[in-house]
Write a protein that holds these residues in place. Structure first.
Motif, PDB file in Angstrom:
ATOM      1  N   ILE A 143      40.663  67.301  49.259  1.00 39.78           N
ATOM      2  CA  ILE A 143      41.024  67.750  47.914  1.00 39.78           C
ATOM      3  C   ILE A 143      41.985  68.923  48.038  1.00 39.78           C
ATOM      4  N   THR A 144      42.678  69.252  46.959  1.00 39.07           N
ATOM      5  CA  THR A 144      43.620  70.364  46.994  1.00 39.07           C
ATOM      6  C   THR A 144      42.865  71.693  46.952  1.00 39.07           C
ATOM      7  N   PRO A 145      43.512  72.785  47.371  1.00 35.80           N
ATOM      8  CA  PRO A 145      42.860  74.103  47.263  1.00 35.80           C
ATOM      9  C   PRO A 145      42.438  74.439  45.833  1.00 35.80           C
ATOM     10  N   ASP A 146      43.255  74.075  44.846  1.00 38.29           N
ATOM     11  CA  ASP A 146      42.884  74.334  43.452  1.00 38.29           C
ATOM     12  C   ASP A 146      41.641  73.539  43.060  1.00 38.29           C
ATOM     13  N   GLN A 147      41.563  72.282  43.504  1.00 35.33           N
ATOM     14  CA  GLN A 147      40.382  71.471  43.216  1.00 35.33           C
ATOM     15  C   GLN A 147      39.147  72.060  43.893  1.00 35.33           C
ATOM     16  N   HIS A 148      39.325  72.581  45.093  1.00 39.49           N
ATOM     17  CA  HIS A 148      38.208  73.216  45.792  1.00 39.49           C
ATOM     18  C   HIS A 148      37.692  74.405  44.987  1.00 39.49           C
ATOM     19  N   ASP A 149      38.596  75.219  44.491  1.00 37.55           N
ATOM     20  CA  ASP A 149      38.187  76.384  43.706  1.00 37.55           C
ATOM     21  C   ASP A 149      37.461  75.955  42.427  1.00 37.55           C
ATOM     22  N   GLN A 150      37.940  74.894  41.786  1.00 35.14           N
ATOM     23  CA  GLN A 150      37.274  74.365  40.597  1.00 35.14           C
ATOM     24  C   GLN A 150      35.874  73.860  40.940  1.00 35.14           C
ATOM     25  N   LEU A 151      35.767  73.173  42.072  1.00 43.71           N
ATOM     26  CA  LEU A 151      34.487  72.613  42.499  1.00 43.71           C
ATOM     27  C   LEU A 151      33.474  73.717  42.783  1.00 43.71           C
ATOM     28  N   VAL A 152      33.918  74.763  43.437  1.00 48.59           N
ATOM     29  CA  VAL A 152      33.048  75.909  43.712  1.00 48.59           C
ATOM     30  C   VAL A 152      32.525  76.499  42.401  1.00 48.59           C
ATOM     31  N   ALA A 153      33.411  76.669  41.422  1.00 49.68           N
ATOM     32  CA  ALA A 153      33.015  77.260  40.143  1.00 49.68           C
ATOM     33  C   ALA A 153      32.004  76.371  39.410  1.00 49.68           C
ATOM     34  N   ILE A 154      32.220  75.062  39.434  1.00 51.53           N
ATOM     35  CA  ILE A 154      31.308  74.127  38.763  1.00 51.53           C
ATOM     36  C   ILE A 154      29.928  74.178  39.401  1.00 51.53           C
ATOM     37  N   ILE A 155      29.883  74.182  40.729  1.00 53.88           N
ATOM     38  CA  ILE A 155      28.600  74.196  41.425  1.00 53.88           C
ATOM     39  C   ILE A 155      27.871  75.515  41.211  1.00 53.88           C
ATOM     40  N   LYS A 156      28.579  76.617  41.291  1.00 50.55           N
ATOM     41  CA  LYS A 156      27.943  77.923  41.070  1.00 50.55           C
ATOM     42  C   LYS A 156      27.317  78.013  39.686  1.00 50.55           C
ATOM     43  N   ALA A 157      27.958  77.407  38.706  1.00 53.39           N
ATOM     44  CA  ALA A 157      27.468  77.471  37.327  1.00 53.39           C
ATOM     45  C   ALA A 157      26.124  76.784  37.144  1.00 53.39           C
ATOM     46  N   LYS A 158      25.708  75.949  38.099  1.00 54.36           N
ATOM     47  CA  LYS A 158      24.426  75.244  38.000  1.00 54.36           C
ATOM     48  C   LYS A 158      23.255  76.099  38.484  1.00 54.36           C
ATOM     49  N   PHE A 159      23.515  77.241  39.096  1.00 55.79           N
ATOM     50  CA  PHE A 159      22.466  78.101  39.639  1.00 55.79           C
ATOM     51  C   PHE A 159      22.052  79.175  38.636  1.00 55.79           C
ATOM     52  N   GLU A 160      20.777  79.554  38.678  1.00 53.82           N
ATOM     53  CA  GLU A 160      20.370  80.793  38.023  1.00 53.82           C
ATOM     54  C   GLU A 160      20.968  81.945  38.815  1.00 53.82           C
ATOM     55  N   GLN A 161      21.525  82.952  38.119  1.00 52.91           N
ATOM     56  CA  GLN A 161      22.250  84.019  38.801  1.00 52.91           C
ATOM     57  C   GLN A 161      21.889  85.387  38.251  1.00 52.91           C
ATOM     58  N   SER A 162      22.076  86.384  39.102  1.00 56.36           N
ATOM     59  CA  SER A 162      21.965  87.780  38.699  1.00 56.36           C
ATOM     60  C   SER A 162      22.858  88.595  39.625  1.00 56.36           C
ATOM     61  N   GLY A 163      23.710  89.405  39.044  1.00 56.37           N
ATOM     62  CA  GLY A 163      24.593  90.230  39.859  1.00 56.37           C
ATOM     63  C   GLY A 163      25.541  89.430  40.724  1.00 56.37           C
ATOM     64  N   GLY A 164      25.931  88.252  40.257  1.00 51.08           N
ATOM     65  CA  GLY A 164      26.877  87.435  41.008  1.00 51.08           C
ATOM     66  C   GLY A 164      26.279  86.684  42.177  1.00 51.08           C
ATOM     67  N   LYS A 165      24.940  86.602  42.230  1.00 60.01           N
ATOM     68  CA  LYS A 165      24.277  85.869  43.310  1.00 60.01           C
ATOM     69  C   LYS A 165      23.228  84.910  42.750  1.00 60.01           C
ATOM     70  N   ALA A 166      22.978  83.823  43.481  1.00 60.25           N
ATOM     71  CA  ALA A 166      21.895  82.912  43.130  1.00 60.25           C
ATOM     72  C   ALA A 166      20.558  83.629  43.312  1.00 60.25           C
ATOM     73  N   VAL A 167      19.600  83.341  42.444  1.00 64.35           N
ATOM     74  CA  VAL A 167      18.312  84.041  42.500  1.00 64.35           C
ATOM     75  C   VAL A 167      17.145  83.056  42.423  1.00 64.35           C
ATOM     76  N   ASN A 168      15.952  83.594  42.706  1.00 63.02           N
ATOM     77  CA  ASN A 168      14.685  82.861  42.581  1.00 63.02           C
ATOM     78  C   ASN A 168      14.611  81.649  43.509  1.00 63.02           C
ATOM     79  N   ALA A 169      14.973  81.876  44.768  1.00 65.43           N
ATOM     80  CA  ALA A 169      14.946  80.800  45.754  1.00 65.43           C
ATOM     81  C   ALA A 169      13.536  80.263  45.966  1.00 65.43           C
ATOM     82  N   LEU A 170      13.451  78.979  46.262  1.00 67.32           N
ATOM     83  CA  LEU A 170      12.190  78.305  46.562  1.00 67.32           C
ATOM     84  C   LEU A 170      12.269  77.692  47.958  1.00 67.32           C
TER      85      LEU A 170
END
Length: 225
Positions: A143-170
């Protein structure tokens, strides 16, 4: 008694019809493409689409240019002695099914019922990998670098977050994997495999329009292209 048996046969008949229609729709949906004009670039960022035959995931490099998943996924969440891999697998699914069915032999009726009737309790599942090569379970995709950046943003948005980090790991199944609370409603109409296709389609990659089964996802990423 005769009426009861007739009623049971009627219900069973409708059940088999619904199941049959579901699998037929899954086949048709996996053959109809989204982003039909997309072409894989000759160079860019290598990712992988992963399958175990039932479940699919997206594998991204841990680092690409200025992005490092270690800045978002706390290393302290991993079991003691485990460190980040070169590549990280991301998948989404129903909470209880993920946590309680490491193997198909672990599946129980109450867990299956939640997956069948739907649940708003969902998780992201990540695996840390070393080097990965093209093979039956890992299909390479550029994929292109721009697509990679979009993919990262989409995946991060699926996590519960606090302070820019994923939280409440199991706790995961072993040393290399871990779960995080996620968002979204899981149902037979939106399975883990549909999430994989929808996520790739969102950045412009050609996939099937509705792919509840792993095979419907992987048909778009054959070993030889």
């Amino acid at each position: 008694m005769g009426k009861l048996l007739c009623g049971i046969r009627f219900v069973i008949g409708w059940l088999f019809l619904i199941i049959g229609l579901y699998f037929f729709a899954a086949l048709i949906g996996s053959l109809i493409s989204v982003n039909a004009d997309w072409r894989e670039p000759e160079s860019g960022v290598q990712i992988f689409v992963e399958t175990n035959g039932v479940h699919t995931a997206i594998i991204l490099p841990r680092r690409h240019k200025d992005h490092d998943w270690a800045d978002f996924l706390p290393e302290g969440d991993l079991p003691k002695g485990q460190s980040f891999g070169e590549n990280i697998s991301f998948s989404w699914g129903e909470r209880n099914f993920f946590l309680e069915t490491e193997n198909w032999s672990d599946l129980r009726p109450n867990i299956a019922a939640k997956a069948v009737f739907g649940s708003n309790e969902t998780l992201m599942h990540i695996y840390h990998y070393g080097a990965i090569g093209q093979g039956p379970y890992h299909r390479s995709l550029i994929i292109t670098p721009d697509q990679h950046d979009q993919l990262v943003a989409i995946i991060k948005a699926k996590f519960e977050q606090s302070g820019g980090k994923a939280v409440n790991a199991l706790k995961g199944y072993g040393r290399g994997d871990i779960f995080y609370p996620s968002s979204g409603y899981y149902s037979p109409l939106r399975t883990c495999n549909i999430w994989t296709s929808e996520t790739l389609a969102a950045i412009g990659v050609q996939t099937g329009i509705w792919t509840p089964m792993a095979g419907g996802v992987m048909r778009w990423f054959p070993l030889e292209r």
